[in-house]
Design a protein around this motif. Structure first.
Motif, short mmCIF file in Angstrom:
data_model
loop_
_atom_site.label_atom_id
_atom_site.label_comp_id
_atom_site.label_asym_id
_atom_site.label_seq_id
_atom_site.Cartn_x
_atom_site.Cartn_y
_atom_site.Cartn_z
N UNK A 185 2.98 -12.32 -4.32
CA UNK A 185 2.50 -13.64 -4.73
C UNK A 185 1.54 -14.23 -3.71
N UNK A 186 1.94 -14.22 -2.43
CA UNK A 186 1.11 -14.83 -1.38
C UNK A 186 0.79 -13.86 -0.25
N UNK A 187 1.01 -12.57 -0.46
CA UNK A 187 0.80 -11.62 0.62
C UNK A 187 0.60 -10.22 0.04
N UNK A 188 0.48 -9.27 0.95
CA UNK A 188 0.35 -7.85 0.59
C UNK A 188 1.46 -7.09 1.30
N UNK A 189 2.16 -6.24 0.56
CA UNK A 189 3.29 -5.50 1.12
C UNK A 189 2.95 -4.02 1.18
N UNK A 190 3.04 -3.46 2.38
CA UNK A 190 2.75 -2.04 2.60
C UNK A 190 4.05 -1.31 2.92
N UNK A 191 4.22 -0.14 2.31
CA UNK A 191 5.37 0.73 2.59
C UNK A 191 4.90 1.84 3.52
N UNK A 206 -0.63 5.63 10.66
CA UNK A 206 0.17 4.70 11.46
C UNK A 206 0.31 5.31 12.85
N UNK A 207 0.00 4.53 13.88
CA UNK A 207 0.01 5.03 15.25
C UNK A 207 0.97 4.23 16.11
N UNK A 208 1.64 4.95 16.99
CA UNK A 208 2.52 4.35 17.98
C UNK A 208 2.07 4.80 19.35
N UNK A 209 1.63 3.84 20.17
CA UNK A 209 1.08 4.14 21.50
C UNK A 209 -0.06 5.16 21.41
N UNK A 210 -0.88 5.04 20.36
CA UNK A 210 -2.05 5.88 20.19
C UNK A 210 -1.81 7.20 19.49
N UNK A 211 -0.55 7.54 19.17
CA UNK A 211 -0.22 8.80 18.51
C UNK A 211 0.11 8.56 17.04
N UNK A 212 -0.36 9.45 16.17
CA UNK A 212 -0.05 9.34 14.75
C UNK A 212 1.42 9.68 14.52
N UNK A 213 2.13 8.76 13.89
CA UNK A 213 3.56 8.98 13.63
C UNK A 213 3.90 8.87 12.15
N UNK A 214 2.92 8.55 11.32
CA UNK A 214 3.21 8.39 9.91
C UNK A 214 1.99 7.90 9.16
N UNK A 215 2.23 7.37 7.97
CA UNK A 215 1.14 6.89 7.14
C UNK A 215 1.66 5.87 6.14
N UNK A 216 0.72 5.18 5.50
CA UNK A 216 1.07 4.23 4.46
C UNK A 216 1.29 4.99 3.16
N UNK A 217 2.45 4.78 2.54
CA UNK A 217 2.79 5.47 1.30
C UNK A 217 2.28 4.70 0.09
N UNK A 218 2.45 3.40 0.12
CA UNK A 218 2.05 2.57 -1.02
C UNK A 218 1.77 1.17 -0.52
N UNK A 219 0.98 0.44 -1.30
CA UNK A 219 0.66 -0.95 -0.97
C UNK A 219 0.59 -1.73 -2.27
#
Length: 210
Positions: A76-82, A59-72
């Motif tokens: 029912x009608x979408x995909x939820x990412x944490x 996960x990037x903010x203004x081009x800098x890495x600030x985190x990552x996806x923990x789970x996905x």
């Protein structure tokens, strides 16, 4: 005497057990607090599709890495990412665009957070994402729910290229292109003829005026 010795031995065993347990509890407490301090805070982002997102996606903010996806997970009608943000010192404006992009030769997915406005830092009140007084109207707080969008996606580019190639393979396209080219040639010939007639007319008029 035997009973007294056994009681003393039992008390010593209890004391030794407590002496072993207390450092373990203290060490565990420091480890948990250190881990918690590193986790920062989490937010939920909903997408129409996964777009290559998986646990570990940066996960990037203004081009800098600030985190990552923990789970996905699939809803029912979408995909939820944490998403886990590394530090609670990272302030993200509420009015931000979260895009899923694919970059690099391997089409690696990444989530880019693009702030659409600046946060006024006149006061630190309500600007702590993990605080109970976090202002959800100004910044993204802990456990906030956001809507994500699709950004640069190579699958769309390949799909569009395939459609274009299929258009070129269509005989109707070639017939239409041939008719357009033929009509264009005829119009060009007529235009050249008109220019030639006008040139002769202008030359004849100039001779008459002399």
């Amino acid at each position: 005497m035997g009973n007294i010795s056994s009681d003393i031995r039992s008390d010593l065993q209890k004391i030794l057990f407590l002496l072993l347990i207390i450092p373990f509890v203290i060490l565990s407490w420091f480890t948990i607090n250190k881990t918690f301090a590193k986790t920062g805070y989490s937010i939920f982002v909903e997408f129409d599709s996964a777009y290559g997102i998986k646990p570990g996606t940066p996960v990037r903010l203004r081009g800098l890495n600030i985190g990552s996806v923990v789970d996905i997970s699939s809803e029912l009608n979408s995909v939820l990412a944490i998403i886990n943000i590394n530090s609670d010192k990272l302030i993200i404006p509420k009015n931000s665009l979260i895009e899923s992009n694919q970059t690099g030769l391997l089409n690696d997915a990444s989530l880019d957070i693009l702030p659409l406005e600046d946060v006024q830092c006149d006061s630190n009140v309500g600007l702590n994402p993990t605080a109970n007084t976090c202002s959800d109207a100004k910044i993204i707080c802990h456990l906030s729910y956001m809507q994500g969008d699709r950004g640069l996606n190579y699958d769309d580019l390949i799909r569009a290229t395939t459609r274009i190639s299929q258009r070129f393979d269509d005989p109707r396209f070639f017939n239409l292109f041939y008719m357009f080219l033929h009509n264009g040639v005829e119009l060009t010939d007529q235009f050249v003829s008109i220019i030639a007639d006008l040139s002769e007319l202008l030359a004849y008029s100039s001779r008459k005026l002399k």
